[in-house]
Design an enzyme around this catalytic site. Structure first.
Site, PDB file in Angstrom:
ATOM      1  N   THR A 475       0.956  -1.127   0.232  1.00  0.00           N
ATOM      2  CA  THR A 475      -0.070  -0.025   0.026  1.00  0.00           C
ATOM      3  C   THR A 475       0.752   1.273  -0.083  1.00  0.00           C
ATOM      4  OG1 THR A 475       0.056  -0.241   2.212  1.00  0.00           O
ATOM      5  CG2 THR A 475      -2.000  -0.785   1.282  1.00  0.00           C
ATOM      6  N   ASN A 631       0.017  11.077   1.561  1.00  0.00           N
ATOM      7  CA  ASN A 631       0.747  10.883   0.198  1.00  0.00           C
ATOM      8  C   ASN A 631      -0.391  10.748  -0.844  1.00  0.00           C
ATOM      9  OD1 ASN A 631       1.883  10.117  -2.136  1.00  0.00           O
ATOM     10  ND2 ASN A 631       3.917   9.204  -0.716  1.00  0.00           N
ATOM     11  N   PRO A 632      -0.589  11.776  -1.653  1.00  0.00           N
ATOM     12  CA  PRO A 632      -1.544  11.958  -2.398  1.00  0.00           C
ATOM     13  C   PRO A 632      -1.282  10.774  -3.637  1.00  0.00           C
ATOM     14  CG  PRO A 632      -0.814  14.176  -2.235  1.00  0.00           C
ATOM     15  CD  PRO A 632       0.080  13.274  -1.450  1.00  0.00           C
ATOM     16  N   THR A 634       0.206   7.735  -3.416  1.00  0.00           N
ATOM     17  CA  THR A 634      -0.053   6.369  -2.970  1.00  0.00           C
ATOM     18  C   THR A 634      -1.369   6.192  -2.834  1.00  0.00           C
ATOM     19  OG1 THR A 634       0.774   7.151  -0.802  1.00  0.00           O
ATOM     20  CG2 THR A 634       2.500   5.751  -2.265  1.00  0.00           C
ATOM     21  N   GLN A 638      -4.317   3.558  -4.314  1.00  0.00           N
ATOM     22  CA  GLN A 638      -5.072   2.722  -3.348  1.00  0.00           C
ATOM     23  C   GLN A 638      -6.617   3.042  -3.923  1.00  0.00           C
ATOM     24  OE1 GLN A 638      -4.499   0.666  -0.518  1.00  0.00           O
ATOM     25  NE2 GLN A 638      -2.751   0.588  -1.817  1.00  0.00           N
ATOM     26  N   GLY A 702      -8.963   6.178   7.497  1.00  0.00           N
ATOM     27  CA  GLY A 702      -8.250   5.175   6.582  1.00  0.00           C
ATOM     28  C   GLY A 702      -8.780   5.006   5.345  1.00  0.00           C
ATOM     29  N   GLY A 704      -7.531   2.610   2.707  1.00  0.00           N
ATOM     30  CA  GLY A 704      -7.305   1.266   1.727  1.00  0.00           C
ATOM     31  C   GLY A 704      -8.514   0.737   1.423  1.00  0.00           C
ATOM     32  N   GLU A 705      -9.562   0.737   2.205  1.00  0.00           N
ATOM     33  CA  GLU A 705     -10.547  -0.222   1.839  1.00  0.00           C
ATOM     34  C   GLU A 705     -11.744   0.696   1.663  1.00  0.00           C
ATOM     35  OE1 GLU A 705     -10.810  -3.749   4.732  1.00  0.00           O
ATOM     36  OE2 GLU A 705      -9.258  -2.254   5.757  1.00  0.00           O
TER      37      GLU A 705
END
Lengths: 742, 337
Positions: A475, A631-632, A634, A638, A702, A704-705
């Site tokens: 990620t 961090n735009p 990464t 995601q 968060g 990532g999901e």
């Protein structure tokens, strides 16, 4: 037509950090990093699992003679000579394992692909040859595979009953509602299929055990292996600096880890085991199939008056794993009368587990599909229908959202996508042989946090090493931690190195629940702050730094910090050291806990061939708000990955089940379909700036999901717009559309 | 995988001399030829095939084996040409678009670079009950054991050419083009060369699905001949759930010769729906001489699938197969030459 050589670097918006490339990017694309199974052990033997060819029954006879006779075979383990392990409970019951059925624990077969033997040989080819020479005779019994199978019992354990959310009088309000929707939806079994296969390598040095295994929670694995082997966790180290994809499948320890460690102890030799791709379908967790009934009632001007979400999930006989995503769906929109309930269906299957956005992916799909049906019933634009029912507080408890930028996301994404070109009438847009449809849906993901601990080491050169046993599952967590530390210390990120994925470091959170940046990042911020305090509140540079070291009479300054999320106490750190998720939190000062969520809005265009009904998605647009974005670059990756996965969930992914035999059919990457490049022409990502100072000191939610949550509904809704047919059972495949007149 | 002998002869006569021991069929022959290995190695790892000896044919120096060339008899395709070599040939793409279309849609670039055309047409079925030896029932793998696909999960299985012994579908794409264009197969055995019609290469499963082709044990495919002239108005429609890198749910190779709106000649090969590469002779007979309209195409498709037999999960293949054929006919008609 050449694609651009490098992906676009997003301009950081307000409240976003620098779009740094991953600091391990070059190393990764040049093949430098060592993944768990690449880490060397001295003279390892190879273990290969042999798995059952039936889903329910009993081993009558297992003949290993032909396999034993092969030169290079060291030993074959079956239930008759299995190494002893302690019984350990499922992690939801205070134990560590993701499935409490013990492999080689006896002759009984309780699910497809269960471990029935382990061949240990000098090399892999010999082990595989031997595995094929083992003859097993079973007494077969008819399995209950899934919903509707004879013998599959529906239950509602107390823990699930407690999760039912209620408000007002649903039954009365639904009966009185002038406009109603009552529809059933389903999502299939899915498997994570990370490219990095599951593996375990174990080596003993006296009392000390080293384990190399891809893991999203190395401290859980350390404690779990110790618990199953009845040894002191102090004697177990787990190493796993890089993870080649996980998505939840490497979150909690499986029974494989202690089994391989026990074999290494028995044979007094390091053991390497790689789980073959097809074996991974039954020797790890998966996303269970779910069913849903949604009942919505609304006034004619579009105000929701009644909402009921009932869910059913398949689980194993031995464990009561569930995801119960009604938590999100009952609190999504303003509605005074709410009911919800989740039941489990116990089947002859291995125990399911986390898969990216475990509760939200299936449950929000059902809600967002039903919302689209209601908007159509009201003859209302789906975006406007959501605006009318937007809320800043929980309709269940009245607790406020700390921040909620859902409609900003809708407006930004709608503008970019060109939503105003949509025709509300289905089948109204065509281009040549293709029917065109537009759809949208809400994405959401709760902001969760776990305790985390971190160490920072500063040397006179100004170099800082951050040590935290958190995990980069692909990620960009290494880079995020580097950026957080550099920002706190006021140094160039290149002066900061980050060490993760190793129990030699202080424990960080599970790489799950999209918690790493908020939780591990908060611990990193805290430890850097402590480091600054040692040096008088700021990090001096150059000569001044060396002088500071001289004054302190040391060549190395080390700090350690423990961070706990708001509402959690010291016991959360103790739980972390025991490899448990612990924490909790609860009401603060008698007031209900504020709701913390990241939001997004997703739009899809689908094209369906008028003759063959293949479904293609030429465009996806998503706008997301997740608090501070570290961090735009990464973050964008995601979101991209999430929406592409969501596309796969909408159209492709399903683990096919032979219901008669209780066995998985497409257990390979040729036939378990995930999106390939040709499926993904154009994806627009918009990052909506959002400031939320309440969630945690970093202001990070968060992400990532988040992005894979709304996509399936957006696409299914677009399919309706294109064809006039509601496909409520995922995936939406062409065979379900062949009866549409066109 | 089980140990095996490995040989790499320099010419085809030596290669066939190493094979040819008696066996019930060429797939159970103790000696197997290997080209790109994209199917055979896979099946050996799965223990579905366990040859005692492999003869690597990629180093055979015989003239013509690697070549694609034309003469007055037609187009000659060497059996050792890779899928990539033929699909990347611009002149072929212009004169025989259906060949290119079946190849570029058939596999990933990596596989197309490895796989040889002779082996490609012999790719074995993806039936999960065949490929996983833990299923006891598979008449193809273990004659007489039964067929688990009949009452199992059979969404990808065949609806044409099936029997009560086997409903496994033929997985390839290139073969649909070859059967449509009346290709010949050139073979070399211990007794010398022979030529058969491509249409006679694959055998219907009937009551012996374990015998998949008319190849004799140890016989080597050395090339294909597409007789006669070119087929510039030809195409392949491959319909699948995923846009690329997936097996066909249904496919159709179509080659047309039009005289205005009237069909002067038509050749059709169907894939994804049948147990073997399927020549749609009934549809061709109805179309020949007719005006090509969507209605005429639909009628022809109806006739071709009249004898189709579906199981629980593959009923959709009947309407899908028909729609795919109609689409391919219209697509070929619309080609600008």
């Amino acid at each position: 037509m050449m694609a651009e050589a490098t992906p676009p670097v997003p301009e950081p918006g307000e409240n976003m950090g620098k779009p740094l490339p991953r600091y391990e990017a070059r190393a990764k694309v040049t093949g430098e990093p060592l993944y768990a199974d690449d880490l060397q052990l001295p003279n390892p033997a190879i273990a290969l699992f042999v798995t059952s060819g039936i889903a329910r029954g009993r081993i009558l006879q297992i003949d290993t003679a032909a396999a034993d006779a092969l030169p290079g075979v060291l030993k074959i383990y079956t239930h008759l000579n299995a190494p002893r392990r302690e019984v350990t409970k499922h992690y939801t019951e205070g134990g560590y394992v993701s499935d409490s059925a013990v492999p080689l624990g006896g002759p009984d077969i309780v699910n497809d692909g269960q471990i029935v033997a382990v061949v240990v040989a000098e090399d892999f080819a010999t082990a595989r040859d031997a595995a094929h020479r083992i003859a097993i005779r079973y007494e077969e019994r008819s399995p209950s595979a899934t919903f509707g199978s004879a013998g599959a019992a529906t239950i509602q354990p107390d823990a699930l009953a407690a999760k039912s959310k209620k408000a007002g009088d649903f039954a009365g309000a639904y009966a009185a509602a002038p406009v109603k929707i009552d529809a059933e939806y389903s999502t299939p079994t899915m498997h994570h299929n990370p490219i990095e296969l599951f593996s375990t390598a174990a080596a003993w040095n006296g009392e000390r055990l080293t384990v190399h295994e891809p893991s999203q929670f190395v401290w859980q694995l350390k404690n779990g292996v110790a618990s199953a082997l009845g040894i002191d966790p102090e004697n177990v180290e787990v190493r796993d600096p890089f993870v080649g994809g996980a998505f939840g499948s490497k979150g909690m320890m499986t029974q494989r880890s202690p089994l391989i460690a026990a074999i290494a102890r028995d044979l007094r030799r390091p053991i390497r085991n790689v789980v073959l791709r097809d074996q991974g379908f039954t020797l790890a967790t998966y996303r269970a199939e779910t069913r849903h009934r949604l009942q919505l009632g609304a006034t004619r001007d579009g105000k929701l008056t009644a909402l009921s979400h009932e869910g059913w999930e398949v689980t194993s006989r031995q464990d009561d794993y569930s995801v119960a995503g009604i938590e999100a769906t009952t609190e999504m929109y303003a509605c005074p009368n709410i009911a919800s309930k989740v039941s489990l269906v116990k089947a002859d299957r291995n125990t399911p587990g986390f898969m990216r956005s475990p509760p939200e992916t299936p449950y929000m799909y059902a809600l967002e599909a039903a919302m689209d049906e209601m908007a159509a019933a009201l003859a209302m634009d789906p975006v406007e229908f959501r605006r009318i029912n937007d809320t800043k507080v929980s309709p269940v408890t009245g607790a406020p959202y700390t921040s909620r930028s859902l409609m900003e996301c809708y407006d930004r994404a709608a503008a970019t996508f060109g939503w105003n070109r949509r025709k509300a009438e289905p089948m109204a847009t065509r281009e040549g042989d293709w029917l065109i449809g537009y759809g949208c849906a809400t994405a959401c993901y709760p902001t969760s946090m776990m305790a985390a601990t971190a160490r920072a080491i500063l040397t006179p050169s100004g170099r800082v090493e951050i040590q935290i046993a958190a995990h980069d599952v692909g990620t960009g967590a290494y880079t995020a931690m580097q950026q957080i530390a550099a920002r706190e210390l006021g140094v160039d990120p290149r002066m900061v190195s980050v060490r993760m994925g190793d129990t030699a470091y202080p424990p960080g959170p599970v790489a799950g629940g999209s918690m790493t940046t908020a939780s591990a990042g908060s611990a990193v911020k805290l430890v850097c702050d402590k480091l600054k305090q040692r040096l008088g509140g700021a990090l001096p540079s150059g000569r001044e730094l060396e002088q500071a070291f001289d004054r302190l009479g040391t060549r190395r300054i080390e700090e350690y910090a423990e961070w706990t999320p708001p509402g959690q106490g010291k016991e959360a750190v103790q739980a972390l050291y025991k490899g448990q998720m612990g924490g909790g939190g609860g009401a603060e000062g008698g007031k209900p806990k504020p709701l913390m969520y990241a939001f997004g809005a997703e739009f899809a265009e689908v094209r369906i061939h008028r003759l063959t009904r293949e479904i293609r998605v030429p465009r996806l647009t998503g706008a997301f708000a997740g608090g501070h974005i570290v961090n735009p670059r990464t973050a964008r990756s995601q979101y991209l990955g999430g929406m592409i996965w969501g596309l796969g969930q909408a159209l492709l992914e399903q683990t096919e089940l032979d219901e008669l035999r209780g066995r998985y059919i497409n257990d390979n990457l040729a036939e378990y379909l995930v999106a390939v490049n040709a499926d993904v022409p154009e994806v627009d990502i918009i990052m909506v700036p959002e400031v939320d100072s309440q969630v945690n000191p970093l202001g990070v939610k968060g992400i990532g999901e988040l992005a894979n949550v709304g996509t399936a509904a957006a696409i299914a809704n677009a399919v309706y717009n294109a064809t006039g047919k509601r496909i409520r059972d995922l995936p939406v495949t062409m065979d379900k559309l062949l009866d549409v007149p066109a | 995988m089980r140990p095996f002998e490995y040989h790499a002869p320099q010419d085809a006569i030596s290669a066939v001399a190493m094979a040819g021991e008696p066996a019930p069929s060429h797939v159970t022959s103790l000696t197997q030829f290997v080209g790109g290995g994209t199917t055979l190695f896979d099946l050996m790892k799965l223990d579905v095939m366990h040859p005692a000896r492999l003869v690597d044919i990629t180093r055979l120096g015989d003239k013509g084996l690697q070549q694609v060339r034309r003469d007055d008899r037609g187009l000659h395709i060497g059996a050792l040409a890779t899928m990539a070599a033929l699909s990347d040939d611009g002149a072929i793409a212009k004169d025989y678009p259906v060949l290119r279309d079946t190849l570029w849609q058939a596999a990933s670039a990596q596989i197309r670079n490895m796989a040889r055309l002779g082996g490609n047409v012999l790719q074995r079925t993806r039936c999960p009950y065949f490929r996983d030896t833990s299923y006891r029932q598979c008449n193809k793998r273990d004659p007489g054991s039964g067929c688990a696909a009949l009452d199992g999960f059979n969404r990808m299985h065949a609806v044409l050419g099936t029997s009560t012994s086997c409903i496994a579908s033929y997985p390839g794409d290139f073969a649909q083009a070859l059967i449509a264009l009346d290709a010949h197969v050139e073979l070399l055995g211990a007794d010398g060369p022979r030529v058969i019609r491509f249409a006679d290469l694959h055998r219907l499963p009937e009551d012996a699905p374990q015998i998949e082709t008319s190849l004799r044990p140890g016989e080597l495919i050395t090339g294909f001949l597409i007789p006669g002239g070119t087929w510039p108005r030809s195409t392949y429609v491959k319909v699948r759930d995923r846009a690329s890198y997936a097996f066909a749910n249904a496919s159709a190779a179509v080659a047309l010769k039009l005289d205005g709106g009237r069909i002067e000649d038509v050749r059709i090969g169907l894939g994804g729906v049948a147990t073997v590469p399927w020549r749609a002779a009934r549809a061709e007979a109805l179309l020949k001489g007719a005006e090509l309209t969507e209605g005429a195409a639909a009628e022809a498709a109806e006739a071709e699938f009249a004898g189709a037999a579906a199981r629980e999960h593959n009923r959709y293949k009947i309407p899908l197969g028909k729609a795919t054929l109609v689409r391919a006919l219209l697509q070929a008609q619309a080609m600008e030459l």
